[in-house]
Structures are given as structure tokens and as C-alpha cells.
Design a protein around this motif. Sequence first.
Motif, PDB file in Angstrom:
ATOM      1  N   LEU A 215       0.795  -1.030  -0.092  1.00 33.66           N
ATOM      2  CA  LEU A 215      -0.069  -0.054   0.066  1.00 33.66           C
ATOM      3  C   LEU A 215       1.041   1.154  -0.255  1.00 33.66           C
ATOM      4  CD1 LEU A 215      -2.572  -1.284   2.710  1.00 33.66           C
ATOM      5  CD2 LEU A 215      -2.837  -1.086   0.252  1.00 33.66           C
ATOM      6  N   GLY A 216       0.841   2.059  -0.838  1.00 34.49           N
ATOM      7  CA  GLY A 216       1.487   3.241  -0.861  1.00 34.49           C
ATOM      8  C   GLY A 216       0.825   4.332  -0.084  1.00 34.49           C
ATOM      9  N   PRO A 217       1.516   5.583  -0.109  1.00 30.95           N
ATOM     10  CA  PRO A 217       1.275   6.733   0.867  1.00 30.95           C
ATOM     11  C   PRO A 217      -0.159   7.091   0.456  1.00 30.95           C
ATOM     12  CG  PRO A 217       3.301   7.000   0.058  1.00 30.95           C
ATOM     13  CD  PRO A 217       3.102   5.925  -0.691  1.00 30.95           C
ATOM     14  N   GLU A 218      -0.907   7.482   1.265  1.00 26.15           N
ATOM     15  CA  GLU A 218      -2.179   8.169   1.079  1.00 26.15           C
ATOM     16  C   GLU A 218      -2.108   9.290   0.615  1.00 26.15           C
ATOM     17  OE1 GLU A 218      -6.561   8.861   3.252  1.00 26.15           O
ATOM     18  OE2 GLU A 218      -5.050   7.498   4.005  1.00 26.15           O
ATOM     19  N   GLN A 219      -2.883   9.676  -0.658  1.00 26.09           N
ATOM     20  CA  GLN A 219      -2.832  10.849  -1.362  1.00 26.09           C
ATOM     21  C   GLN A 219      -3.779  11.898  -0.723  1.00 26.09           C
ATOM     22  OE1 GLN A 219      -0.648  11.588  -3.976  1.00 26.09           O
ATOM     23  NE2 GLN A 219       0.168   9.456  -3.611  1.00 26.09           N
ATOM     24  N   PRO A 220      -3.738  13.181  -0.865  1.00 26.45           N
ATOM     25  CA  PRO A 220      -4.461  14.272  -0.504  1.00 26.45           C
ATOM     26  C   PRO A 220      -5.877  13.775  -0.632  1.00 26.45           C
ATOM     27  CG  PRO A 220      -2.640  15.211  -1.325  1.00 26.45           C
ATOM     28  CD  PRO A 220      -2.372  13.721  -1.755  1.00 26.45           C
ATOM     29  N   ALA A 221      -6.206  13.258  -1.964  1.00 24.19           N
ATOM     30  CA  ALA A 221      -7.692  13.036  -2.016  1.00 24.19           C
ATOM     31  C   ALA A 221      -8.105  11.686  -1.514  1.00 24.19           C
ATOM     32  CB  ALA A 221      -7.591  13.011  -3.766  1.00 24.19           C
ATOM     33  N   GLY A 222      -7.341  11.182  -0.827  1.00 20.13           N
ATOM     34  CA  GLY A 222      -7.466   9.900  -0.157  1.00 20.13           C
ATOM     35  C   GLY A 222      -7.373   8.579  -0.944  1.00 20.13           C
ATOM     36  N   SER A 223      -6.745   8.597  -2.167  1.00 20.44           N
ATOM     37  CA  SER A 223      -6.466   7.507  -3.052  1.00 20.44           C
ATOM     38  C   SER A 223      -5.192   7.094  -2.854  1.00 20.44           C
ATOM     39  CB  SER A 223      -6.495   7.779  -4.357  1.00 20.44           C
ATOM     40  OG  SER A 223      -5.707   8.767  -4.728  1.00 20.44           O
ATOM     41  N   ARG A 224      -4.473   5.894  -2.896  1.00 15.40           N
ATOM     42  CA  ARG A 224      -3.329   5.217  -2.581  1.00 15.40           C
ATOM     43  C   ARG A 224      -2.774   4.016  -3.771  1.00 15.40           C
ATOM     44  NH1 ARG A 224      -3.535   3.153   3.403  1.00 15.40           N
ATOM     45  NH2 ARG A 224      -1.311   3.395   3.094  1.00 15.40           N
ATOM     46  N   LEU A 225      -1.808   3.947  -4.112  1.00 18.85           N
ATOM     47  CA  LEU A 225      -1.366   2.823  -5.006  1.00 18.85           C
ATOM     48  C   LEU A 225      -1.573   1.691  -4.209  1.00 18.85           C
ATOM     49  CD1 LEU A 225       1.965   4.140  -6.693  1.00 18.85           C
ATOM     50  CD2 LEU A 225      -0.417   4.129  -7.751  1.00 18.85           C
ATOM     51  N   GLU A 226      -1.965   0.558  -4.773  1.00 18.50           N
ATOM     52  CA  GLU A 226      -1.909  -0.744  -4.318  1.00 18.50           C
ATOM     53  C   GLU A 226      -1.327  -1.837  -5.466  1.00 18.50           C
ATOM     54  OE1 GLU A 226      -5.529  -3.768  -3.064  1.00 18.50           O
ATOM     55  OE2 GLU A 226      -5.423  -1.836  -2.360  1.00 18.50           O
ATOM     56  N   VAL A 227      -0.618  -2.444  -4.672  1.00 12.01           N
ATOM     57  CA  VAL A 227       0.209  -3.893  -5.653  1.00 12.01           C
ATOM     58  C   VAL A 227       0.086  -5.028  -5.043  1.00 12.01           C
ATOM     59  CG1 VAL A 227       2.339  -3.097  -4.788  1.00 12.01           C
ATOM     60  CG2 VAL A 227       2.109  -4.366  -7.182  1.00 12.01           C
ATOM     61  N   LEU A 228      -0.122  -6.306  -5.740  1.00 14.83           N
ATOM     62  CA  LEU A 228      -0.021  -7.582  -4.963  1.00 14.83           C
ATOM     63  C   LEU A 228       1.118  -8.003  -5.442  1.00 14.83           C
ATOM     64  CD1 LEU A 228      -1.177  -9.833  -3.516  1.00 14.83           C
ATOM     65  CD2 LEU A 228      -2.411 -10.612  -5.851  1.00 14.83           C
ATOM     66  N   VAL A 229       2.114  -8.822  -4.550  1.00 15.50           N
ATOM     67  CA  VAL A 229       3.322  -9.362  -4.692  1.00 15.50           C
ATOM     68  C   VAL A 229       2.926 -10.841  -4.222  1.00 15.50           C
ATOM     69  CG1 VAL A 229       5.774  -9.384  -4.542  1.00 15.50           C
ATOM     70  CG2 VAL A 229       4.622  -7.177  -4.842  1.00 15.50           C
ATOM     71  N   GLU A 230       3.364 -11.766  -5.237  1.00 15.03           N
ATOM     72  CA  GLU A 230       3.327 -13.170  -4.796  1.00 15.03           C
ATOM     73  C   GLU A 230       4.473 -14.061  -5.014  1.00 15.03           C
ATOM     74  OE1 GLU A 230      -1.053 -14.712  -6.341  1.00 15.03           O
ATOM     75  OE2 GLU A 230       0.051 -13.191  -7.700  1.00 15.03           O
ATOM     76  N   ASP A 231       4.685 -14.951  -4.030  1.00 15.10           N
ATOM     77  CA  ASP A 231       6.031 -15.823  -4.243  1.00 15.10           C
ATOM     78  C   ASP A 231       5.265 -17.426  -4.505  1.00 15.10           C
ATOM     79  OD1 ASP A 231       8.121 -17.783  -3.422  1.00 15.10           O
ATOM     80  OD2 ASP A 231       9.195 -15.861  -3.303  1.00 15.10           O
ATOM     81  N   GLU A 232       5.499 -17.922  -5.906  1.00 18.78           N
ATOM     82  CA  GLU A 232       5.080 -19.172  -6.208  1.00 18.78           C
ATOM     83  C   GLU A 232       5.650 -20.157  -5.381  1.00 18.78           C
ATOM     84  OE1 GLU A 232       2.573 -21.937  -7.863  1.00 18.78           O
ATOM     85  OE2 GLU A 232       2.412 -19.752  -8.151  1.00 18.78           O
ATOM     86  N   LYS A 233       7.132 -20.269  -5.119  1.00 18.71           N
ATOM     87  CA  LYS A 233       7.615 -21.335  -4.470  1.00 18.71           C
ATOM     88  C   LYS A 233       7.217 -21.106  -2.858  1.00 18.71           C
ATOM     89  CE  LYS A 233      11.975 -21.286  -7.336  1.00 18.71           C
ATOM     90  NZ  LYS A 233      13.311 -21.239  -7.075  1.00 18.71           N
ATOM     91  N   LEU A 262       4.997  10.861  -1.428  1.00 15.73           N
ATOM     92  CA  LEU A 262       3.677  10.964  -2.208  1.00 15.73           C
ATOM     93  C   LEU A 262       4.020  10.696  -3.799  1.00 15.73           C
ATOM     94  CD1 LEU A 262       1.912  13.844  -0.433  1.00 15.73           C
ATOM     95  CD2 LEU A 262       1.849  11.409   0.156  1.00 15.73           C
ATOM     96  N   ASP A 263       5.005  10.646  -4.471  1.00 16.48           N
ATOM     97  CA  ASP A 263       5.164  10.413  -5.738  1.00 16.48           C
ATOM     98  C   ASP A 263       5.880   8.996  -5.984  1.00 16.48           C
ATOM     99  OD1 ASP A 263       4.585  13.266  -6.131  1.00 16.48           O
ATOM    100  OD2 ASP A 263       6.962  13.824  -5.729  1.00 16.48           O
ATOM    101  N   MET A 264       5.576   8.162  -4.997  1.00 14.09           N
ATOM    102  CA  MET A 264       6.101   6.710  -5.130  1.00 14.09           C
ATOM    103  C   MET A 264       5.358   6.216  -6.538  1.00 14.09           C
ATOM    104  SD  MET A 264       5.715   3.469  -2.712  1.00 14.09           S
ATOM    105  CE  MET A 264       6.885   4.051  -1.529  1.00 14.09           C
ATOM    106  N   THR A 265       6.139   5.600  -7.189  1.00  8.15           N
ATOM    107  CA  THR A 265       5.583   4.918  -8.359  1.00  8.15           C
ATOM    108  C   THR A 265       5.220   3.533  -8.177  1.00  8.15           C
ATOM    109  OG1 THR A 265       7.705   3.906  -9.389  1.00  8.15           O
ATOM    110  CG2 THR A 265       7.244   6.322  -9.992  1.00  8.15           C
ATOM    111  N   LEU A 266       4.300   2.967  -8.967  1.00  2.15           N
ATOM    112  CA  LEU A 266       4.016   1.965  -8.852  1.00  2.15           C
ATOM    113  C   LEU A 266       4.897   0.651  -8.883  1.00  2.15           C
ATOM    114  CD1 LEU A 266       1.414  -0.044  -8.280  1.00  2.15           C
ATOM    115  CD2 LEU A 266       1.457  -0.411 -10.865  1.00  2.15           C
ATOM    116  N   GLU A 267       6.082   0.878  -9.951  1.00  2.10           N
ATOM    117  CA  GLU A 267       7.410  -0.033  -9.820  1.00  2.10           C
ATOM    118  C   GLU A 267       8.214   0.054  -8.412  1.00  2.10           C
ATOM    119  OE1 GLU A 267       9.618  -2.846 -11.034  1.00  2.10           O
ATOM    120  OE2 GLU A 267       7.743  -2.356 -11.996  1.00  2.10           O
TER     121      GLU A 267
END
Length: 348
Positions: A215-233, A262-267
Motif C-alpha cells: 500500500l503506497g502513501p495516502e494521497q491528499p484526495a484519499g487514493s493510494r497505490l496498491e500492488v499484489l506481490v506473490e511468491d510461487e515457490k 507521495l510521488d512513489m511509483t507503482l514499480e
Amino acid sequence: MIHIVDGQTDSLLDVITHQHIIDDNHKKSLKDYLETFDFTTFADKKYSQHLTKRNIVIIPDEDGQYKEFIINESIKTRESRGLIAEVYTYASYLNLKKAKVINPQTLTEYTPSTAVGFATNDTEWMPGIVEGEGVRTFHIDNHTNPFALLKRIANEFDLELRFRVEIDHNKVVRRYVDLLERVGEWRGREVELGRDLAGIKRKEKENIYTALIGLGPEQPAGSRLEVLVEDEKALQRWGRPHPQTGELMHLVGTYEPQTSNLDMTLEELKQYTRTELNKRINETVEYETTVQDLEHVPGMENKKIRFGDTIKIKDVKFNPPLYLEARVHTLERSIVDPSRKKIKLGDY
């Protein structure tokens, strides 16, 4: 041999030879970068007057280099064998905690090398061997110190710290901070219970995750980045089947990087979350073992084990039989008796 050095001038004061070292223990940990050297010696010798707080002791490592420690405590007691001094020291690089105060600020697009250079600037330490690629932006929200910042730099680049010193005429002339892809190496070392493995203890911790939602930092408008990272092994190792579909289910949690960027990218968020997931996969089991150091037996010089190394362990009497590949996370040794070595393993 232990060299005693003046804590302010770095000039040599005296030496303690092996026959005057009653007991000693050099311990270092990969997990928290703590390193200590404690020893017991005689308190009524010429050198004893210098075993005071803030003086420095220099000891040899296992490969002919040197380690520098600062005396933190010295206790003198009278026993049947005479007046004895117990001396407790810590690695000199831990003084980076007190070297300077780093004010809140933003370090924009720093490489590993420039980040280490910033942290060590105006200290007695300098960048040494720096590996790794890419850039990171560091938002320093609170006052901090060089040691804390170096640990953060290593964590965010997924690298490991190593501290070393250079000696010239019994005096430290340079102090280096290395940032490496990996401390230690695979030397083909395999140990077996009953041969060069005295015993092994297994500790299990129930803190396993096979996937994380970053979960990325919360933006002033309330939105935030979200990414799912999995490990198959990890999923194949720990997952349980879904009651309806039969597909393996993740052990999943959430993770929020400690940053106000606040400028964190998805990558960037994905990279931070992957680094955290790697830790949560590997810290579930710890092995503690005492290994007979065969390196000093004639004809077996290739049997060395070093801090951070990967080794293989074989114990057919475990139930089930244990065939383990792991890293040396903690190492304890004696500078007087090289065969006395105790290690703790992680990242199995």
C-alpha cells in the motif's frame, strides 16, 4: 594478539599476547549488524592500565585483516588465579550513530554510491566497494544518524553492509563502508553431524507470508497505490487448498513502506513490497549449530566457513532427515582457539 590503541590519538599503547588472553569471544550478526568482542585477561600487567573506556582494541580476523573495537566496559575482580579483567567492546562502526545528526530533507534520485557518500560525509568513514544499480529517493522525515541511514539505504536497495578498516604500522588509516549484493559466498562447504558438526538446534517461528499487498502513501484526495506481490515457490511450500476449488491459497498480508514520498511509483512500491516479502518468507526457521573448524587441520585448508557464507548441512538422524542449505547469519569465534566456532543459520 590484541593491540590496544589510544581512543583519541590512535597511537599504539600496548599489546596483549595470546598467553595472556584467558578467554575471548568475537560475535557478529547479519540481521542487525551488531558486532562485539569480549575477552578476559589479567588486570595486573603493564598493558592493564590501558583497558579503560573509549580506548580501542584491534584484533585479527580469520583472513589476515583487522577489526576495530571500542572498549565499553572493563570489570576487575580478584580470583584464586589473580587479578582478572573482563573487557567488553563494540565495533567502532557503531559510533556512526553518534558521528553527526542528519536533518530532515529529501535526497532525490540517489544511487547506492552517492547515498553511502552522503551518509558518511564528515565522518571518519568513507564509501568502499559499492555494488547495486538504480536510484532511490529518500525522504528523511525525522532527525537521524549515519548508521541508521546506512541501514535504510541497504534495505531499500536490497543490499548488505560490510564495514572494514585498513591498518598501517599498527594504526587504523582508513575506514570503509561497503554495500554489497551479498556478504559471504558459497565455498562448497558441507558439514555432517558426527563428523564436523557437534550438534544442531532447530527453532521455528510462525510468521509466514507467501504474498503481500503493498500500500503506497495516502494521497491528499484519499487514493493510494496498491500492488499484489506473490511468491510461487512459497505458495507451493506453505499454501493450503481452497475448500471448493482445491487451488492453493496464499498466506497474505499487507505492507506499507515507511515513507512520506507521495510521488512513489507503482514499480517502486512493487520493489519495496518484494523486499519485505523476501524477509517474511525466510525468517520462519532458524538453526543454531556448533561446527568444528577443520580449516586449520593440515590438508583441510579448503574447509573454511566465513560470516555470511552459504553452507550445506547433513543430519540423517533428524526426523525427517535434514538436508539443509543456509547462510551463516551469526558467527561467534575465538581469536586464540580458531577451532572454536559457533554459527546460527538463516535463509534456509
